[in-house]
Each structure stands twice: as structure tokens, then as C-alpha cells.
Design an enzyme around this catalytic site. Structure first.
Site, PDB file in Angstrom:
ATOM      1  N   GLU A  28       0.848  -1.190   0.000  1.00 61.29           N
ATOM      2  CA  GLU A  28       0.000   0.000   0.000  1.00 61.29           C
ATOM      3  C   GLU A  28       0.884   1.241   0.000  1.00 61.29           C
ATOM      4  O   GLU A  28       1.792   1.346   0.831  1.00 61.29           O
ATOM      5  CB  GLU A  28      -0.900  -0.024   1.241  1.00 61.29           C
ATOM      6  CG  GLU A  28      -1.922  -1.157   1.178  1.00 61.29           C
ATOM      7  CD  GLU A  28      -2.302  -1.719   2.546  1.00 61.29           C
ATOM      8  OE1 GLU A  28      -2.025  -1.071   3.567  1.00 61.29           O
ATOM      9  OE2 GLU A  28      -2.872  -2.826   2.579  1.00 61.29           O
ATOM     10  N   GLU A  59      -4.403  -6.772   2.695  1.00 58.80           N
ATOM     11  CA  GLU A  59      -3.187  -7.512   3.057  1.00 58.80           C
ATOM     12  C   GLU A  59      -3.253  -8.969   2.618  1.00 58.80           C
ATOM     13  O   GLU A  59      -2.253  -9.561   2.207  1.00 58.80           O
ATOM     14  CB  GLU A  59      -2.942  -7.431   4.563  1.00 58.80           C
ATOM     15  CG  GLU A  59      -2.376  -6.090   5.030  1.00 58.80           C
ATOM     16  CD  GLU A  59      -3.391  -4.961   5.024  1.00 58.80           C
ATOM     17  OE1 GLU A  59      -4.599  -5.250   4.918  1.00 58.80           O
ATOM     18  OE2 GLU A  59      -2.972  -3.793   5.124  1.00 58.80           O
ATOM     19  N   GLN A  81       2.195  -2.207   5.553  1.00 55.52           N
ATOM     20  CA  GLN A  81       2.522  -0.809   5.839  1.00 55.52           C
ATOM     21  C   GLN A  81       3.052  -0.656   7.272  1.00 55.52           C
ATOM     22  O   GLN A  81       3.973   0.110   7.516  1.00 55.52           O
ATOM     23  CB  GLN A  81       1.303   0.082   5.607  1.00 55.52           C
ATOM     24  CG  GLN A  81       1.675   1.535   5.490  1.00 55.52           C
ATOM     25  CD  GLN A  81       0.586   2.346   4.827  1.00 55.52           C
ATOM     26  OE1 GLN A  81      -0.337   2.817   5.492  1.00 55.52           O
ATOM     27  NE2 GLN A  81       0.657   2.511   3.520  1.00 55.52           N
ATOM     28  N   PHE A  82       2.437  -1.378   8.190  1.00 53.98           N
ATOM     29  CA  PHE A  82       3.022  -1.627   9.503  1.00 53.98           C
ATOM     30  C   PHE A  82       2.907  -3.134   9.711  1.00 53.98           C
ATOM     31  O   PHE A  82       1.922  -3.733   9.271  1.00 53.98           O
ATOM     32  CB  PHE A  82       2.270  -0.876  10.610  1.00 53.98           C
ATOM     33  CG  PHE A  82       2.636   0.581  10.661  1.00 53.98           C
ATOM     34  CD1 PHE A  82       3.631   1.037  11.518  1.00 53.98           C
ATOM     35  CD2 PHE A  82       1.999   1.488   9.833  1.00 53.98           C
ATOM     36  CE1 PHE A  82       3.984   2.380  11.544  1.00 53.98           C
ATOM     37  CE2 PHE A  82       2.347   2.840   9.856  1.00 53.98           C
ATOM     38  CZ  PHE A  82       3.340   3.283  10.720  1.00 53.98           C
ATOM     39  N   PHE A  85      -0.265  -5.124  10.708  1.00 54.63           N
ATOM     40  CA  PHE A  85      -1.336  -5.515   9.785  1.00 54.63           C
ATOM     41  C   PHE A  85      -1.097  -6.889   9.165  1.00 54.63           C
ATOM     42  O   PHE A  85      -1.922  -7.379   8.393  1.00 54.63           O
ATOM     43  CB  PHE A  85      -1.519  -4.449   8.699  1.00 54.63           C
ATOM     44  CG  PHE A  85      -1.736  -3.079   9.270  1.00 54.63           C
ATOM     45  CD1 PHE A  85      -2.625  -2.901  10.325  1.00 54.63           C
ATOM     46  CD2 PHE A  85      -1.046  -1.977   8.804  1.00 54.63           C
ATOM     47  CE1 PHE A  85      -2.811  -1.645  10.902  1.00 54.63           C
ATOM     48  CE2 PHE A  85      -1.227  -0.723   9.377  1.00 54.63           C
ATOM     49  CZ  PHE A  85      -2.110  -0.561  10.424  1.00 54.63           C
ATOM     50  N   ILE A  86       0.004  -7.515   9.532  1.00 51.84           N
ATOM     51  CA  ILE A  86       0.296  -8.854   9.033  1.00 51.84           C
ATOM     52  C   ILE A  86      -0.778  -9.833   9.509  1.00 51.84           C
ATOM     53  O   ILE A  86      -1.027 -10.852   8.873  1.00 51.84           O
ATOM     54  CB  ILE A  86       1.713  -9.309   9.470  1.00 51.84           C
ATOM     55  CG1 ILE A  86       2.226 -10.445   8.572  1.00 51.84           C
ATOM     56  CG2 ILE A  86       1.742  -9.712  10.944  1.00 51.84           C
ATOM     57  CD1 ILE A  86       3.706 -10.777   8.776  1.00 51.84           C
ATOM     58  N   HIS A 128       0.764  -0.066  16.324  1.00 49.74           N
ATOM     59  CA  HIS A 128       1.936   0.391  15.564  1.00 49.74           C
ATOM     60  C   HIS A 128       3.204   0.115  16.371  1.00 49.74           C
ATOM     61  O   HIS A 128       4.189   0.826  16.260  1.00 49.74           O
ATOM     62  CB  HIS A 128       1.836   1.883  15.228  1.00 49.74           C
ATOM     63  CG  HIS A 128       0.770   2.191  14.212  1.00 49.74           C
ATOM     64  ND1 HIS A 128      -0.575   2.131  14.500  1.00 49.74           N
ATOM     65  CD2 HIS A 128       0.836   2.545  12.904  1.00 49.74           C
ATOM     66  CE1 HIS A 128      -1.272   2.440  13.411  1.00 49.74           C
ATOM     67  NE2 HIS A 128      -0.446   2.695  12.435  1.00 49.74           N
TER      68      HIS A 128
HETATM   69  C1  LIG Z   1      -5.546  -3.355   7.517  1.00 54.46           C
HETATM   70  C2  LIG Z   1      -4.808  -2.076   7.434  1.00 54.46           C
HETATM   71  N1  LIG Z   1      -3.910  -1.888   6.454  1.00 54.46           N
HETATM   72  C3  LIG Z   1      -3.219  -0.729   6.367  1.00 54.46           C
HETATM   73  C4  LIG Z   1      -3.415   0.270   7.261  1.00 54.46           C
HETATM   74  C5  LIG Z   1      -2.603   1.575   7.165  1.00 54.46           C
HETATM   75  N2  LIG Z   1      -3.484   2.685   6.843  1.00 54.46           N
HETATM   76  C6  LIG Z   1      -4.008   3.475   7.800  1.00 54.46           C
HETATM   77  S1  LIG Z   1      -5.106   4.569   7.191  1.00 54.46           S
HETATM   78  C7  LIG Z   1      -4.823   4.063   5.591  1.00 54.46           C
HETATM   79  C8  LIG Z   1      -5.599   4.687   4.483  1.00 54.46           C
HETATM   80  C9  LIG Z   1      -7.058   4.591   4.773  1.00 54.46           C
HETATM   81  O1  LIG Z   1      -7.830   5.046   3.716  1.00 54.46           O
HETATM   82  P1  LIG Z   1      -9.410   5.098   3.831  1.00 54.46           P
HETATM   83  O2  LIG Z   1      -9.938   3.806   4.343  1.00 54.46           O
HETATM   84  O3  LIG Z   1      -9.938   5.552   2.525  1.00 54.46           O
HETATM   85  O4  LIG Z   1      -9.702   6.194   4.942  1.00 54.46           O
HETATM   86  P2  LIG Z   1      -9.150   7.697   4.987  1.00 54.46           P
HETATM   87  O5  LIG Z   1      -7.844   7.656   5.694  1.00 54.46           O
HETATM   88  O6  LIG Z   1      -9.043   8.171   3.591  1.00 54.46           O
HETATM   89  O7  LIG Z   1     -10.136   8.459   5.764  1.00 54.46           O
HETATM   90  C10 LIG Z   1      -3.901   3.015   5.572  1.00 54.46           C
HETATM   91  C11 LIG Z   1      -3.432   2.323   4.362  1.00 54.46           C
HETATM   92  C12 LIG Z   1      -4.357   0.033   8.271  1.00 54.46           C
HETATM   93  N3  LIG Z   1      -4.609   0.955   9.222  1.00 54.46           N
HETATM   94  N4  LIG Z   1      -5.037  -1.130   8.344  1.00 54.46           N
END
Ligand SMILES: Cc1ncc(C[n+]2csc(CCOP(=O)(O)OP(=O)(O)O)c2C)c(N)n1
Lengths: 324, 325
Positions: A28, A59, A81-82, A85-86, A128
Site C-alpha cells: 500500500e 493484506e 505498511q506496519f 497488519f500482518i 503500531h
Molecule cells: C488493515 C490495514 N492496512 C493498512 C493500514 C494503514 N493505513 C491506515 S489509514 C490508511 C488509508 C485509509 O484510507 P481510507 O480507508 O480511505 O480512509 P481515509 O484515511 O481516507 O479516511 C492506511 C493504508 C491500516 N490501518 N489497516
């Protein structure tokens, strides 16, 4: 050249992608953004969007897709990404990837790497800060590595990419920009399965990885006059380098195992049990462990500090063991 | 709508904005240690949905939905203490930002794992239905989170049992740096609802009227036992993904376009068209929300940081001694 731990990771990916057109990166925000920590900065520009793939937030898809690519001879690096999330890719790792070769009677390899920022000490809170290596340490068919120097970060990642089995690569985010060291310009790998004897000593052995490894090195220097400490940096957790561990314990007669992950059911438990059994005759004290307390890694600073190992706790544990 | 309702909604929009602006400022001053995920620009979504709910309804806010806490009834002081990681926060400092819910006000705290709250919301809705209660569960999620398997599993189950749950997708066009076209291929996410056997609709998430209208209808349907709804609210976040993100992956032109459709500004236009004294309302509201936020910050700063051993609390119903000497 002087590089940070995170830059060593970036270089390993860049050089492997340049060396082998089958190496690719799935994750991501790895492309345009270059990852939240810049681990893949510039890679999409250089290798294109088909080799540095910006994935949806999926994931399970990242790892499962990685397996599909691997069966076709590709060598995907699957970025979480962290590393917390594995858990969202757990099934694909432990059931699809780890058993792939086994259930096909050896017909296929599974050369995937799953990597991402792990570890605490940065006030990251419950999701995290995790060190989930023990979940994977329990799974046959996987390899698990955890570098604690920039040299190893690069060399182990290269070895992981070239390995024909699934490798889970834990990169400690506390090290990202805090570790900076001289590494060779030329291509090198750090073989998976080999621990590093970082300091020779006669009185006791400390086996560690991650931030407590560095605490042990500092303690060994600071306590030089009191106690002569041997320090082993594990580097690979699965398979463990029993030869290096046991020959050290046979020499010193005392063992302390350190890790930042939780105590109960941690990697240290396995080491302690085996050493207690196999080196019984050589031991002059109890096999000791120091690890995170058996709770989650909390957000507020005082609590996080209470939970995780730190320099003082490491020094105290060494002193206690030395007294036997 | 009565003048009082008009003003009330304006107050909530402004409170959320002021609260978040203050948090961003505190973050810049280095007074906060965790990640800050500003929802600035998206206020109408949470204000609209939460305002349409009852106290016994439940919400499942996403990481950007600080406003949802405020409108659903959380004490601003405790919310600020939560963000400071203090003992008076909902999680007593155990986790950061919005991970600690406020159960007394029907607010479930999310983990970081995006989309993971949706199955929980569906499970809760099953209880409401099975026990003949007319409460409703409202789960917010980003369009990025919509790519997670959990989201699919929740919607499928909710459809099968026609559960009293509303799925609110806040489509702000970017998941961190990832644009819609790399996240999903359909024209809209609302379309997916058909595949799960319930109704989906797209709403202008910056227009509080549209959000309110859609929220009231979806919640009423859920309450009457007519099943789930998926509402896709198109909106935009002004800040980066977190305060560290400079958001260089998007054009300034795009940001400006969205700022020209600002939800607070739109509501002021509406107040003006209704011949309310906008200037007076603005001044009065600004003063009011400033005071609330000021008090919240003072409270949070005075709230004690948790001590180390508190890390072992709240793990089990009956504490177990994990550290036998
Ligand atoms: C399962 C998971 N994968 C990756 C992340 C890292 N991460 C945190 S927020 C984010 C983007 C989220 O996008 P969206 O769901 O559209 O919400 P927005 O932040 O745009 O409000 C990511 C990739 C996470 N929190 N959880």
C-alpha cells in the site's frame, strides 16, 4: 558508504530489482508515495508500476497474490505498511505460503518475502508497536529474520529475496533512522540461519535481537570491569543457529535471552528450553529471559517504558545472572 | 427546520472543526505524541449521521471521525484527554487517538485494522434484531478500507439477516496516497450494495442537508426492520493522511476545488438564505466552541499521565498474575 537502516532496506530492494527482473514489490502506497517511511522511494519511477505495485488496502491479497506470482517464478516482496497488519494476511502466510511446498510434495518453491516496520519504543500504541514474530516462529515452512544493524538489514533482505522459501522479515522501525553505519558498496548477502557473535566474553552469554541487542552491547562495554559478556545477535529466528548459541553457552555456562516481543511463548522460551535440556551439564546458573511484559504495548510513555525492555532492565538482568 | 436546529447543526460543524484545528496545532507544537488524522473537510458526514441517531444507537467511527464522538455525546474533556493519552481518556492512556471508544455513549473504539469494525457492527445489529430492540448500528469506513475482506463479510452477513445497520463509506478519494482508480474499479462503491441484497446510494458528503436526509431515511429503514443501507458519502480531507503527510500526490487545484464546497461554508450560505443573522451566529458560535475546546485542553493537560504499572490493568475481568516470582 554511510547508510541508515531504512536506506539499507531500500538499497537491497533496488539492487535486487535491478539484478533480477522477477523481483517486484507489492504494498500500500509503495509507489508514488514511496512508502510512509520512504523504504521504496524512487523505485516505481525506476521499475514501473507493474513491478512496484500500489495495492488496494488488502493484506490478504498482497500475500496471497504474492504466492500466485511466486508459483509463476516471480519473486515478490510483500510489504505490510506496519507489520501489525500482518494479522490481516495471517491465513495466506501460515496456510497458503508455509504449506505450499509441503502439500505439493516439493513440486514448487514459494519465494516470497513479507516485510514491514515492527517494534515499539516510538509511542505507536497498540497497533503500531507490535512484535509478532512468535506467531510465525511457530510455523514450519516459514523462515523468520530480524536484522539489528544496517549491514544485516541489507544483506538479510537480499538473502530473503533470493531464498526459495517464504521469509518473514521484521524491520524494527526504531532503527530506521537511528542506526547509521558504514556498509560495503559491493553486493553481499547475510546468509539466513547464521547468528553473529558480536562480542566475545567468558562469563556469560547474552543472546538477543532488536533493540535489546544494542542494550546488551552497551551493557557489555559499560560493565567490562565487572563481567566479561559474550553477545550473540541472532539475526535469523527461524531456523535458529543452535550451533552458535550452544557453543557459546558451553563456554560461558550462563545464558540470558533478550527480546522486545512478549515473554510468554516468545522466541526466548524455545531457546531457554533447548539450552536447559542440551547444555544442562555446562550451566552454572538458571537460563534467564528478559522480554516485554505479558500485556499489549500501550501508548502512554510511562506505561510503554514499563512494558518494554530498556537499558536499565537489561543491565539489571545481566547483573543478576552474573551473581550466580 | 427550526432556527434552533439550524444553529445547533452549525454549532456541531464548528465544534468539530475547532476541536480538530486545535489538535493539529497541538501536534505542531509537539504536545501530542501519537498520530493525528484530521477529518477537516469531512465534518458534514459525521455530524449528519450522528445527529440523526438516538442515545441507544451505536456508532463505529473510523480513524478520522473525531466529530462522531462529539456529536454522539462524548464529553469533549475526556475526548481531549484521550488524545493526550491521559488517565481520564477513554482508554486511560492505553491507546492513542480514537482507538478508545466511549461505550456509555454507544461509541465503539476501532483498532487500526481498517474495516475490522464492520463485522462487529453487524454482530451488534444482529442482537438488536434478535431481541426485538429498535436500536441501530452505524459503521463508518473509508473507501480504502472497502477493499478489506472484513468489509465484504460484514455486508454479506448484514444482507442475509436484513440487519439494522447502516454502512457509511466516507469516500474522500484518497486512501493515504492511493487514488480511487487503484482502489476499486466500479463507478461507485454504493453499487456494491445490490450484490449484498440491500440498498445503496451516493450522497454529497459535504452538504449537510443531503447527508441528513440520507441518514434519516437509512436509519429509519434500519429501525423499522427493513434492513441495511450502504451510503457512499463523497467528501474530501483537506489535510494529509496524517499530520506528517504533505500530500504531494494530489494537485493543489483539486484541494481548492473542494475547499470551495466547504461544509461549514455551505451551511453558512444556507443560514444566510434563511435570513438568519449569519455574522452574529458566526461570532457567537466561534466564541462558544473556542471555550469548549479551551476547557477540554485545560482538562486534558491537568489529567495525570498514567503510571507504568497501569499497563497491566484492564487485561482480564479478573486480573491474573502473569508475573509469578
Ligand atoms: C488493515 C490495514 N492496512 C493498512 C493500514 C494503514 N493505513 C491506515 S489509514 C490508511 C488509508 C485509509 O484510507 P481510507 O480507508 O480511505 O480512509 P481515509 O484515511 O481516507 O479516511 C492506511 C493504508 C491500516 N490501518 N489497516
Amino acid at each position: 558508504m554511510q547508510v541508515t537502516y531504512i536506506e539499507a532496506i531500500r538499497q537491497a530492494m533496488e539492487e535486487e530489482m535491478a539484478r533480477d527482473p522477477n523481483v517486484m514489490l507489492l504494498g500500500e502506497d509503495v509507489g508514488v508515495l514511496g512508502g510512509p517511511f520512504k523504504a521504496s522511494a524512487g523505485l516505481q519511477e525506476k521499475f514501473g508500476p507493474d513491478r512496484v505495485l500500489d495495492m488496494p488496502i488488502s493484506e490478504s491479497m498482497i500475500v496471497g497474490g504474492g504466492v500466485g506470482l511466486a508459483v509463476q517464478g516471480m519473486r515478490p516482496i510483500c510489504e505490510m505498511q506496519f507489520i501489525d497488519f500482518i494479522s490481516c494476511a495471517f491465513d495466506q502466510i501460515v496456510n497458503t505460503a508455509a504449506t505450499l511446498r509441503y502439500r505439493h510434495g516439493g513440486q514448487t518453491a514459494c519465494p516470497i518475502v513479507v516485510r514491514g516496520p515492527s517494534g515499539g519504543g516510538v509511542h505507536g500504541g497498540l497497533y503500531h508497536s507490535q512484535n509478532p514474530e512468535a506467531w510465525f516462529f511457530h510455523v514450519p515452512g516459514l523462515k523468520v529474520v530480524a536484522p539489528s544493524t544496517a549491514y544485516d538489514a541489507k544483506g538479510l533482505l537480499k538473502a530473503a529475496i533470493r531464498d526459495d522459501d517464504p521469509v518473514i522479515y521484521f524491520e524494527h522501525k526504531f532503527f530506521y533512522r537511528r542506526i547509521k553505519e558504514e556498509i560495503p558498496e559491493d553486493d553481499y548477502v547475510v546468509p539466513i540461519g547464521q547468528a553473529a557473535l558480536r562480542r566475545e566474553g567468558r562469563d556469560l552469554t547474552v543472546v538477543a535481537y532488536g533493540p535489546p541487542f544494542h542494550a546488551a552491547m552497551k551493557a557489555a562495554r559499560d560493565m567490562e570491569k565487572e563481567v566479561d559478556i559474550e553477545v550473540i545477535d541472532l539475526r535469523t529466528l527461524l531456523p535458529l543457529d543452535w550451533g552458535t548459541i550452544k557453543s557459546s553457552v558451553r563456554k560461558t555456562g550462563k545464558l540470558l535471552v533478550l527480546h522486545e516481543a512478549r515473554l510468554t511463548g516468545g522466541v526466548g522460551a524455545e531457546i531457554a528450553a533447548r539450552v536447559a535440556q542440551d547444555c544442562f551439564e555446562d550451566l552454572d546458573g538458571p537460563v534467564m529471559r528478559l522480554a516485554a511484559r505479558d500485556t499489549h504495548t500501550p501508548f502512554a510513555a510511562a506505561m510503554e517504558d514499563y512494558v518494554l525492555p530498556n537499558q536499565d532492565k537489561v543491565t539489571e538482568a545481566i547483573r543478576k545472572l552474573a551473581a550466580y | 427546520m427550526t432556527e434552533q436546529k439550524d444553529r445547533e447543526l452549525y454549532y456541531w460543524l464548528c465544534l468539530v472543526r475547532e476541536f480538530e484545528s486545535r489538535i493539529s496545532a497541538l501536534d505542531k507544537q509537539g504536545k501530542l505524541s501519537g498520530g493525528v488524522y484530521s477529518g477537516k473537510g469531512q465534518e458534514a458526514v459525521t455530524v449528519g449521521f450522528c445527529h440523526a441517531l438516538r442515545k441507544d444507537d451505536w456508532i463505529f467511527p473510523l480513524h478520522r471521525d473525531l466529530g462522531a464522538f462529539l456529536v454522539k455525546g462524548s464529553d469533549p474533556k475526556r475526548l481531549m484527554a484521550q488524545i493526550f493519552g491521559r488517565r481520564d481518556g477513554f482508554s486511560k492512556g492505553k491507546d492513542s487517538y480514537l482507538h478508545g471508544g466511549d461505550m456509555g455513549n454507544g461509541i465503539f473504539g476501532a483498532t487500526s485494522m481498517l474495516g475490522a469494525t464492520l463485522p462487529v457492527a453487524a454482530g451488534m445489529a444482529f442482537k438488536f434484531k434478535a431481541r426485538g430492540e429498535d436500536s441501530v448500528a452505524v459503521a463508518f469506513f473509508g473507501e480504502g478500507a472497502s477493499s478489506r475482506g472484513d468489509v465484504h463479510e460484514a455486508m454479506n452477513f448484514a444482507g442475509v439477516h436484513r440487519l439494522p445497520v447502516v454502512f457509511v463509506c466516507e469516500n474522500n478519494f484518497y486512501a493515504y496516497s492511493t487514488p480511487n482508480n487503484l482502489q476499486f474499479a466500479a463507478d461507485s462503491l454504493a453499487e456494491r450494495a445490490r450484490g449484498y441484497g440491500f440498498k445503496g446510494e451516493i450522497v454529497n458528503g459535504n452538504d449537510l442537508h443531503s447527508v441528513l436526509d440520507s441518514a434519516r431515511k437509512a436509519i429509519a429503514r434500519a429501525r423499522k426492520g427493513e434492513g441495511p443501507t450502504l451510503v457512499e458519502c463523497k467528501t474530501y480531507r483537506y489535510h494529509g493522511h496524517s499530520e506528517h503527510d504533505r500530500a504531494e500526490y494530489r494537485e493543489q487545484e483539486e484541494v481548492i476545488t473542494w475547499e470551495s464546497r466547504d461544509p461549514v461554508m455551505l451551511w453558512e450560505v444556507y443560514l444566510g438564505m434563511k435570513k438568519h443573522d449569519v455574522e452574529a451566529i458566526r461570532t457567537e458560535t466561534a466564541e462558544k466552541v473556542r471555550r469548549v475546546v479551551e476547557e477540554a485542553v485545560a482538562f486534558a493537560e491537568a489529567s495525570p499521565p498514567p503510571e507504568g504499572p497501569e499497563a497491566m490493568d484492564d487485561l482480564y475481568a479478573m486480573p491474573i498474575d502473569t508475573e509469578v516470582p
